[in-house]
Design an enzyme around this catalytic site. Structure first.
Site, PDB file in Angstrom:
ATOM      1  N   ASP A 201       0.810  -1.223   0.000  1.00 38.22           N
ATOM      2  CA  ASP A 201       0.000   0.000   0.000  1.00 38.22           C
ATOM      3  C   ASP A 201       0.840   1.269   0.000  1.00 38.22           C
ATOM      4  O   ASP A 201       2.062   1.223   0.193  1.00 38.22           O
ATOM      5  CB  ASP A 201      -0.967  -0.012   1.201  1.00 38.22           C
ATOM      6  CG  ASP A 201      -0.319  -0.472   2.508  1.00 38.22           C
ATOM      7  OD1 ASP A 201       0.928  -0.532   2.576  1.00 38.22           O
ATOM      8  OD2 ASP A 201      -1.051  -0.772   3.462  1.00 38.22           O
TER       9      ASP A 201
ATOM     10  N   ASN B  99      -7.424  -3.609  14.595  1.00 36.72           N
ATOM     11  CA  ASN B  99      -8.818  -3.929  14.285  1.00 36.72           C
ATOM     12  C   ASN B  99      -8.903  -5.081  13.279  1.00 36.72           C
ATOM     13  O   ASN B  99      -9.957  -5.353  12.725  1.00 36.72           O
ATOM     14  CB  ASN B  99      -9.531  -2.685  13.732  1.00 36.72           C
ATOM     15  CG  ASN B  99      -8.863  -2.140  12.486  1.00 36.72           C
ATOM     16  OD1 ASN B  99      -7.915  -2.737  11.965  1.00 36.72           O
ATOM     17  ND2 ASN B  99      -9.355  -1.023  11.982  1.00 36.72           N
TER      18      ASN B  99
ATOM     19  N   HIS C 231      -7.116  -5.219  10.424  1.00 39.10           N
ATOM     20  CA  HIS C 231      -6.867  -4.853   9.025  1.00 39.10           C
ATOM     21  C   HIS C 231      -5.568  -5.458   8.510  1.00 39.10           C
ATOM     22  O   HIS C 231      -4.634  -5.719   9.276  1.00 39.10           O
ATOM     23  CB  HIS C 231      -6.920  -3.329   8.802  1.00 39.10           C
ATOM     24  CG  HIS C 231      -5.776  -2.543   9.347  1.00 39.10           C
ATOM     25  ND1 HIS C 231      -5.933  -1.323   9.964  1.00 39.10           N
ATOM     26  CD2 HIS C 231      -4.433  -2.768   9.335  1.00 39.10           C
ATOM     27  CE1 HIS C 231      -4.758  -0.849  10.298  1.00 39.10           C
ATOM     28  NE2 HIS C 231      -3.826  -1.695   9.938  1.00 39.10           N
TER      29      HIS C 231
ATOM     30  N   GLU D 196      -9.711  -2.130   5.807  1.00 45.53           N
ATOM     31  CA  GLU D 196     -10.301  -1.946   7.136  1.00 45.53           C
ATOM     32  C   GLU D 196     -11.562  -2.807   7.280  1.00 45.53           C
ATOM     33  O   GLU D 196     -12.119  -3.257   6.278  1.00 45.53           O
ATOM     34  CB  GLU D 196     -10.663  -0.464   7.324  1.00 45.53           C
ATOM     35  CG  GLU D 196      -9.498   0.501   7.236  1.00 45.53           C
ATOM     36  CD  GLU D 196      -8.570   0.455   8.451  1.00 45.53           C
ATOM     37  OE1 GLU D 196      -8.832  -0.295   9.417  1.00 45.53           O
ATOM     38  OE2 GLU D 196      -7.556   1.171   8.428  1.00 45.53           O
TER      39      GLU D 196
HETATM   40  C1  F6R Z   1       1.586  -1.858   6.289  1.00 46.78           C
HETATM   41  C2  F6R Z   1       0.163  -2.121   6.401  1.00 46.78           C
HETATM   42  C3  F6R Z   1      -0.569  -2.220   7.710  1.00 46.78           C
HETATM   43  C4  F6R Z   1       0.249  -2.687   8.893  1.00 46.78           C
HETATM   44  C5  F6R Z   1      -0.603  -2.761  10.154  1.00 46.78           C
HETATM   45  C6  F6R Z   1       0.209  -3.114  11.390  1.00 46.78           C
HETATM   46  O1  F6R Z   1       2.004  -1.790   4.948  1.00 46.78           O
HETATM   47  O2  F6R Z   1      -0.451  -2.214   5.396  1.00 46.78           O
HETATM   48  O3  F6R Z   1      -1.663  -3.097   7.522  1.00 46.78           O
HETATM   49  O4  F6R Z   1       0.813  -3.938   8.633  1.00 46.78           O
HETATM   50  O5  F6R Z   1      -1.218  -1.515  10.371  1.00 46.78           O
HETATM   51  O6  F6R Z   1       1.079  -2.065  11.679  1.00 46.78           O
HETATM   52  P1  F6R Z   1       2.206  -2.158  12.792  1.00 46.78           P
HETATM   53  O7  F6R Z   1       3.176  -3.187  12.336  1.00 46.78           O
HETATM   54  O8  F6R Z   1       2.830  -0.783  12.830  1.00 46.78           O
HETATM   55  O9  F6R Z   1       1.509  -2.545  14.062  1.00 46.78           O
END
Ligand code: F6R
Length: 246
Positions: free
Chosen positions: A68, A137, A139, A144
């Protein structure tokens, strides 16, 4: 099939995940790695860099596609995922920058960019292994909780809570991106293998829900239960709430 590796801590989680990615690179030097940003994979990237420096890993033929990118951020913005990937991995190993791909956040035509990205992944022969983190959550990527699973790469509106949480990284709230381009759940599910890394007690509830609860778009990561080759590398704290018989 879903395999879960439990590790003592973040460091061990990072080493195990790096081991799995390096096995892929060694077995198929021109493989397509699907990569993620966020805080969780930073230790994994550091470990890969260390093994590269020791001469144990060669990225010269490796190709990458990231999950992303924020819409509207330029590559030189230190909050862009392009910037993150160069800082944590690409600039530290012998990967050819031409073989690395992140959705282009500066392309204003969302449909055009998402369509290009989806086709690009297909034209590369698909993703050999997709690295994922897990949101609180549930995701994955920027997918989301929703009433249905998004299939392809698409543009998402960031939630107020995400904008609020990201505000601290920008000069003002106005500069926080409102949208992002992300691989869809369908794009992720097409990857041949999935490697999800997760650590810390704060993720224990969502780990239990996502991997031991019902499959529902309200918990996007739960769909991974239906993928046939998933490895979860999690520290003890993140696994502290999974059902006993698991
Ligand atoms: C990253 C992404 C997000 C993260 C998720 C967890 O490219 O797409 O889905 O993997 O938000 O983030 P952290 O590792 O910071 O807890």
């Amino acid at each position: 099939m879903m395999r879960i590796y439990e590790t003592a801590n973040y460091e061990e989680m990072s080493r195990k995940a790096a081991n799995i990615l390096s096995a892929q690179v060694i077995l198929k030097p021109d493989c397509v790695l699907g990569l993620a940003t966020g805080s969780t994979p930073i230790g994994t990237y550091d470990q890969l860099v260390e093994w590269y420096e020791k001469g144990d890993l060669d990225f010269s033929e490796v190709k990458t596609v990231n999950l992303d990118e924020y819409r509207g951020l330029t590559r030189d913005n230190d909050q862009s995922y392009y910037y993150f990937m160069h800082e944590h991995l690409f600039d530290r190993v012998n990967i050819d920058p031409a073989n690395t791909n992140v959705p282009d956040g500066t392309e204003p035509d969302a449909e055009k960019e998402c369509d290009r990205y989806e086709k690009l992944i297909d034209s590369m022969g698909g993703i050999d292994i997709q690295l994922l983190g897990l949101g609180h959550n549930g995701h994955i990527g920027f997918n989301e909780p929703d009433s249905s699973f998004a299939k392809k790469t698409h543009c998402v509106d960031l939630t107020e809570s995400t904008i609020e949480a990201n505000k601290r990284f920008f000069a003002s709230a106005d500069e926080v991106p409102r949208q992002a381009y992300t691989m869809g759940i369908g794009t992720i599910m097409k990857a041949k293998k999935i490697l999800l890394v997760v650590n810390g007690e704060a993720k224990a509830d969502i780990v239990a829900k996502a991997f031991f609860g019902p499959v529902t778009p309200e918990v996007p990561a739960s769909i991974l239960q239906l993928h046939n080759d998933v490895v979860i590398v999690a520290d003890k704290a993140a696994l502290s709430k999974i059902p006993a018989q698991a």
